[in-house]
Design a protein around this motif. Sequence first.
Motif, PDB file in Angstrom:
ATOM      1  N   ARG A  87      -5.862  -0.668  21.538  1.00  0.00           N
ATOM      2  CA  ARG A  87      -5.518   0.808  21.970  1.00  0.00           C
ATOM      3  C   ARG A  87      -6.566   1.742  21.852  1.00  0.00           C
ATOM      4  NH1 ARG A  87      -2.944   5.206  20.309  1.00  0.00           N
ATOM      5  NH2 ARG A  87      -2.919   4.702  18.248  1.00  0.00           N
ATOM      6  N   LYS A  88      -7.326   1.813  20.587  1.00  0.00           N
ATOM      7  CA  LYS A  88      -8.164   2.624  20.504  1.00  0.00           C
ATOM      8  C   LYS A  88      -9.383   2.615  21.562  1.00  0.00           C
ATOM      9  CE  LYS A  88      -7.962   3.504  15.613  1.00  0.00           C
ATOM     10  NZ  LYS A  88      -8.392   3.474  14.205  1.00  0.00           N
ATOM     11  N   ASP A  89      -9.829   1.525  21.950  1.00  0.00           N
ATOM     12  CA  ASP A  89     -10.760   1.306  23.023  1.00  0.00           C
ATOM     13  C   ASP A  89     -10.244   1.818  24.352  1.00  0.00           C
ATOM     14  OD1 ASP A  89     -12.844   0.163  21.307  1.00  0.00           O
ATOM     15  OD2 ASP A  89     -11.791  -1.972  21.514  1.00  0.00           O
ATOM     16  N   ILE A  90      -9.328   1.384  24.563  1.00  0.00           N
ATOM     17  CA  ILE A  90      -8.616   2.096  25.880  1.00  0.00           C
ATOM     18  C   ILE A  90      -8.582   3.520  26.036  1.00  0.00           C
ATOM     19  CG2 ILE A  90      -6.243   1.720  27.267  1.00  0.00           C
ATOM     20  CD1 ILE A  90      -5.846  -0.802  26.135  1.00  0.00           C
ATOM     21  N   VAL A  91      -7.861   4.154  24.982  1.00  0.00           N
ATOM     22  CA  VAL A  91      -8.018   5.346  24.824  1.00  0.00           C
ATOM     23  C   VAL A  91      -9.553   5.934  25.090  1.00  0.00           C
ATOM     24  CG1 VAL A  91      -7.605   7.340  23.439  1.00  0.00           C
ATOM     25  CG2 VAL A  91      -6.039   5.612  23.609  1.00  0.00           C
ATOM     26  N   HIS A  92     -10.424   5.438  24.354  1.00  0.00           N
ATOM     27  CA  HIS A  92     -11.783   5.990  24.233  1.00  0.00           C
ATOM     28  C   HIS A  92     -12.381   5.837  25.785  1.00  0.00           C
ATOM     29  CE1 HIS A  92     -15.950   6.784  23.409  1.00  0.00           C
ATOM     30  NE2 HIS A  92     -16.344   5.640  23.584  1.00  0.00           N
ATOM     31  N   GLY A  93     -12.069   4.492  26.583  1.00  0.00           N
ATOM     32  CA  GLY A  93     -12.357   4.613  27.856  1.00  0.00           C
ATOM     33  C   GLY A  93     -11.856   5.620  28.824  1.00  0.00           C
ATOM     34  N   LEU A  94     -10.777   5.849  28.733  1.00  0.00           N
ATOM     35  CA  LEU A  94     -10.064   6.616  29.618  1.00  0.00           C
ATOM     36  C   LEU A  94     -10.477   8.109  29.305  1.00  0.00           C
ATOM     37  CD1 LEU A  94      -6.328   5.540  29.496  1.00  0.00           C
ATOM     38  CD2 LEU A  94      -7.846   5.073  31.305  1.00  0.00           C
ATOM     39  N   LYS A  95     -10.661   8.520  27.996  1.00  0.00           N
ATOM     40  CA  LYS A  95     -11.045   9.736  27.779  1.00  0.00           C
ATOM     41  C   LYS A  95     -12.576   9.969  28.129  1.00  0.00           C
ATOM     42  CE  LYS A  95      -8.515  11.226  23.572  1.00  0.00           C
ATOM     43  NZ  LYS A  95      -8.479  11.525  22.323  1.00  0.00           N
ATOM     44  N   SER A  96     -13.339   8.810  28.480  1.00  0.00           N
ATOM     45  CA  SER A  96     -14.512   8.961  28.793  1.00  0.00           C
ATOM     46  C   SER A  96     -14.675   9.367  30.123  1.00  0.00           C
ATOM     47  CB  SER A  96     -15.590   7.688  28.698  1.00  0.00           C
ATOM     48  OG  SER A  96     -14.904   6.774  29.629  1.00  0.00           O
ATOM     49  N   GLY A  97     -13.653   9.423  31.090  1.00  0.00           N
ATOM     50  CA  GLY A  97     -13.475   9.730  32.334  1.00  0.00           C
ATOM     51  C   GLY A  97     -13.150   8.535  33.528  1.00  0.00           C
ATOM     52  N   ALA A  98     -12.676   7.366  32.860  1.00  0.00           N
ATOM     53  CA  ALA A  98     -12.103   6.493  33.717  1.00  0.00           C
ATOM     54  C   ALA A  98     -10.924   6.787  34.162  1.00  0.00           C
ATOM     55  CB  ALA A  98     -12.333   4.918  32.884  1.00  0.00           C
TER      56      ALA A  98
END
Length: 205
Positions: A87-98
């Motif tokens: 979940r943390k990776d998903i959040v990180h990816g979306l926060k990066s602009g994905a």
Amino acid sequence: MKILIAEDDAISQVMLKAMVAQAGYEPVVTGDGQSAYEILLKPDAPKLAILDWMMPGMDGVEVCRKIREVESDKPAYLILLTSRDDRKDIVHGLKSGANDYIVKPYDVEELQVRIGVGRKVVELQSSLAGRIAELQAALAQIRTLRGLLPICMYCKKIRDDKQYWQQVEGFISAHSEAQFSHSICPDCYKKYVLPELNENKIKAL
């Protein structure tokens, strides 16, 4: 519609290219993040991109982050593709602009649906940008009178911003949508018209 595929694994790259082409899109393929970033900066860049998270040089997350730093009225729709499912990776990816995130091994039908959603978002953004451009053009055509207007105290002509003197009605017509029809106010009728009429009557007698 062009779709950028940024994937360093040769087999995955071939599969994604075939799937995108079969769905009726034009695939643009690269194998590293730096070239993906450069492609997305071009004037005719694809408006939808599938980015693998792990790539040499610049990973997919970094590509997303850097692309979002570039101002655009038609931003690209970015889908991150990765084996990370925490979940943390998903959040990180979306926060990066994905805009979206799909985990490997992915279901082809699911990815096609996600691409379809991305296409609709891109089309809506394009339509909205077009409407905004039309509104801006319309506003640019609406000119208003502001500030001090130098006016002659004798003849009442107005000096424009090019230092030319012109009649009041000409100046206002050139700077607004107003149209003039000439008439005579009661005071001027008594002061100018009535005496002239009376004089003409006397002459007629």
